[in-house]
Design a protein around this motif. Structure first.
Motif, PDB file in Angstrom:
ATOM      1  N   SER A  77      -2.773   8.913 -10.000  1.00 53.18           N
ATOM      2  CA  SER A  77      -3.071   9.773  -8.841  1.00 53.18           C
ATOM      3  C   SER A  77      -2.785   9.024  -7.548  1.00 53.18           C
ATOM      4  O   SER A  77      -2.214   9.584  -6.607  1.00 53.18           O
ATOM      5  CB  SER A  77      -4.538  10.188  -8.838  1.00 53.18           C
ATOM      6  N   THR A  78      -3.201   7.766  -7.489  1.00 49.43           N
ATOM      7  CA  THR A  78      -3.006   7.008  -6.243  1.00 49.43           C
ATOM      8  C   THR A  78      -1.517   6.800  -5.973  1.00 49.43           C
ATOM      9  O   THR A  78      -1.062   6.906  -4.826  1.00 49.43           O
ATOM     10  CB  THR A  78      -3.737   5.647  -6.313  1.00 49.43           C
ATOM     11  N   ILE A  79      -0.766   6.535  -7.030  1.00 48.35           N
ATOM     12  CA  ILE A  79       0.682   6.360  -6.841  1.00 48.35           C
ATOM     13  C   ILE A  79       1.312   7.682  -6.392  1.00 48.35           C
ATOM     14  O   ILE A  79       2.089   7.719  -5.446  1.00 48.35           O
ATOM     15  CB  ILE A  79       1.334   5.822  -8.132  1.00 48.35           C
ATOM     16  N   ALA A  80       0.933   8.764  -7.060  1.00 50.22           N
ATOM     17  CA  ALA A  80       1.560  10.049  -6.745  1.00 50.22           C
ATOM     18  C   ALA A  80       1.115  10.602  -5.385  1.00 50.22           C
ATOM     19  O   ALA A  80       1.924  11.089  -4.607  1.00 50.22           O
ATOM     20  CB  ALA A  80       1.259  11.056  -7.849  1.00 50.22           C
ATOM     21  N   TYR A  81      -0.185  10.514  -5.090  1.00 51.30           N
ATOM     22  CA  TYR A  81      -0.712  11.148  -3.865  1.00 51.30           C
ATOM     23  C   TYR A  81      -0.596  10.249  -2.636  1.00 51.30           C
ATOM     24  O   TYR A  81      -0.229  10.711  -1.560  1.00 51.30           O
ATOM     25  CB  TYR A  81      -2.182  11.537  -4.033  1.00 51.30           C
ATOM     26  N   GLN A  82      -0.962   8.961  -2.785  1.00 51.66           N
ATOM     27  CA  GLN A  82      -1.000   8.118  -1.577  1.00 51.66           C
ATOM     28  C   GLN A  82       0.298   7.346  -1.340  1.00 51.66           C
ATOM     29  O   GLN A  82       0.611   7.022  -0.205  1.00 51.66           O
ATOM     30  CB  GLN A  82      -2.165   7.114  -1.652  1.00 51.66           C
ATOM     31  N   CYS A  83       1.017   6.999  -2.419  1.00 45.84           N
ATOM     32  CA  CYS A  83       2.186   6.124  -2.239  1.00 45.84           C
ATOM     33  C   CYS A  83       3.491   6.890  -2.304  1.00 45.84           C
ATOM     34  O   CYS A  83       4.551   6.287  -2.257  1.00 45.84           O
ATOM     35  CB  CYS A  83       2.222   5.046  -3.310  1.00 45.84           C
ATOM     36  N   ASN A  84       3.437   8.212  -2.450  1.00 45.06           N
ATOM     37  CA  ASN A  84       4.651   8.920  -2.842  1.00 45.06           C
ATOM     38  C   ASN A  84       5.811   8.710  -1.872  1.00 45.06           C
ATOM     39  O   ASN A  84       5.679   8.810  -0.671  1.00 45.06           O
ATOM     40  CB  ASN A  84       4.381  10.388  -3.195  1.00 45.06           C
ATOM     41  N   ASN A  85       6.943   8.279  -2.500  1.00 43.44           N
ATOM     42  CA  ASN A  85       8.184   8.028  -1.744  1.00 43.44           C
ATOM     43  C   ASN A  85       8.113   6.875  -0.763  1.00 43.44           C
ATOM     44  O   ASN A  85       8.946   6.794   0.129  1.00 43.44           O
ATOM     45  CB  ASN A  85       8.578   9.279  -0.955  1.00 43.44           C
ATOM     46  N   ASN A  86       7.132   6.017  -0.874  1.00 44.34           N
ATOM     47  CA  ASN A  86       7.018   4.926   0.098  1.00 44.34           C
ATOM     48  C   ASN A  86       6.829   3.602  -0.656  1.00 44.34           C
ATOM     49  O   ASN A  86       5.743   3.277  -1.105  1.00 44.34           O
ATOM     50  CB  ASN A  86       5.829   5.219   1.026  1.00 44.34           C
ATOM     51  N   ASP A  87       7.938   2.857  -0.778  1.00 45.68           N
ATOM     52  CA  ASP A  87       7.918   1.639  -1.595  1.00 45.68           C
ATOM     53  C   ASP A  87       6.973   0.582  -1.049  1.00 45.68           C
ATOM     54  O   ASP A  87       6.358  -0.156  -1.816  1.00 45.68           O
ATOM     55  CB  ASP A  87       9.327   1.053  -1.714  1.00 45.68           C
ATOM     56  N   SER A  88       6.862   0.505   0.280  1.00 43.13           N
ATOM     57  CA  SER A  88       6.006  -0.555   0.813  1.00 43.13           C
ATOM     58  C   SER A  88       4.518  -0.232   0.547  1.00 43.13           C
ATOM     59  O   SER A  88       3.734  -1.121   0.245  1.00 43.13           O
ATOM     60  CB  SER A  88       6.317  -0.832   2.293  1.00 43.13           C
ATOM     61  N   LEU A  89       4.175   1.048   0.626  1.00 48.49           N
ATOM     62  CA  LEU A  89       2.792   1.437   0.279  1.00 48.49           C
ATOM     63  C   LEU A  89       2.515   1.192  -1.209  1.00 48.49           C
ATOM     64  O   LEU A  89       1.441   0.753  -1.599  1.00 48.49           O
ATOM     65  CB  LEU A  89       2.554   2.916   0.572  1.00 48.49           C
TER      66      LEU A  89
END
Ligand code: TYD
Length: 211
Positions: free
Chosen positions: A106-118
């Motif tokens: 969920s954290t990868i999909a919702y908070q980091c989506n499309n942002n490699d540095s995040l």
């Protein structure tokens, strides 16, 4: 298995409106009849008293609240660390099967989506807290964002996360599907199908894993 644990962590993922909650209710009914004492049900953000307090902070519906991306990730990780340390890890040591409504994907999909540095930020901090711990099995309920949003609109919930739009959910879905391509622990389930069929399919996947 990781960390010499005896149990299994099974996480449930999918965009809001994918039918995850209904599925988990059905699974509870099934597993309460069969293997009652082996299962524990929990959720993220939350799962312990302390983590639920952080959940309330995250889901607060006040209009003027918008955290920095990294702050939001840190709050989610704080909640996860409480949950993992106090509930998940001890339960797995006891040999329980932990059914968890949302986890790291969920954290990868919702908070980091499309942002490699995040994503890098998240993975780095997460590894300090829970090392390379991942679920043994992840059920990903996949559904088109349009269909999911139509379902959400019928519910009358109103937390901070419920105000997001179609484009956001399209990106989250793509990120979930990318995760599924990377990790064999993730089992993709077509969430547009009938709820009973989905429950049967998922029970079979779980029984296969734990037998
Ligand atoms: P909830 O009302 O429990 O939604 P659902 O029934 O769809 O799981 O709220 C959980 C919300 O938290 C959901 O919108 C997804 C969000 N969330 C994140 O954004 N990142 C995370 O890491 C986690 C665990 C949840």
């Amino acid at each position: 298995m990781q960390n010499n644990k005896k149990g299994y962590l099974i996480s449930f993922e999918g965009i809001d409106g994918s039918g995850k909650s209904t599925l988990i209710i059905n699974l509870k009914k099934y597993f309460e009849k069969n293997l009652k004492n082996k299962f524990i049900y929990t959720r993220e953000p939350g799962g312990t008293k302390e983590a639920e307090i952080i959940r309330n902070v995250l889901l607060d519906a006040k209009n003027d609240i918008s955290y920095e991306n990294k702050t939001e990730i840190l709050l989610l990780l704080a909640s996860r660390y409480e949950h993992y340390t106090k509930l998940i890890k001890p339960a797995l040591k006891e040999g329980k099967i932990v059914i968890c409504d949302r986890f790291i994907d969920s954290t990868i999909a919702y908070q980091c989506n499309n942002n490699d540095s995040l994503k890098q930020f998240f993975l780095n901090v997460s590894s300090f807290l829970i090392k390379n711990f991942t679920p043994d099995l992840t059920i990903l309920l996949d559904i088109k964002a349009e269909q999911a949003l139509a379902r959400i609109k019928k519910r009358n919930k109103n937390n901070r996360y419920d105000k997001r739009k179609l484009d956001f959910y399209k990106k989250v879905r793509q990120e979930y599907l990318a995760q599924e391509k990377k990790f064999s622990r993730i089992s993709l389930v077509d969430a547009s199908k009938n709820a009973d069929l989905i429950s049967k399919q998922v029970i079979e996947i779980i029984l296969n894993k734990i037998s």
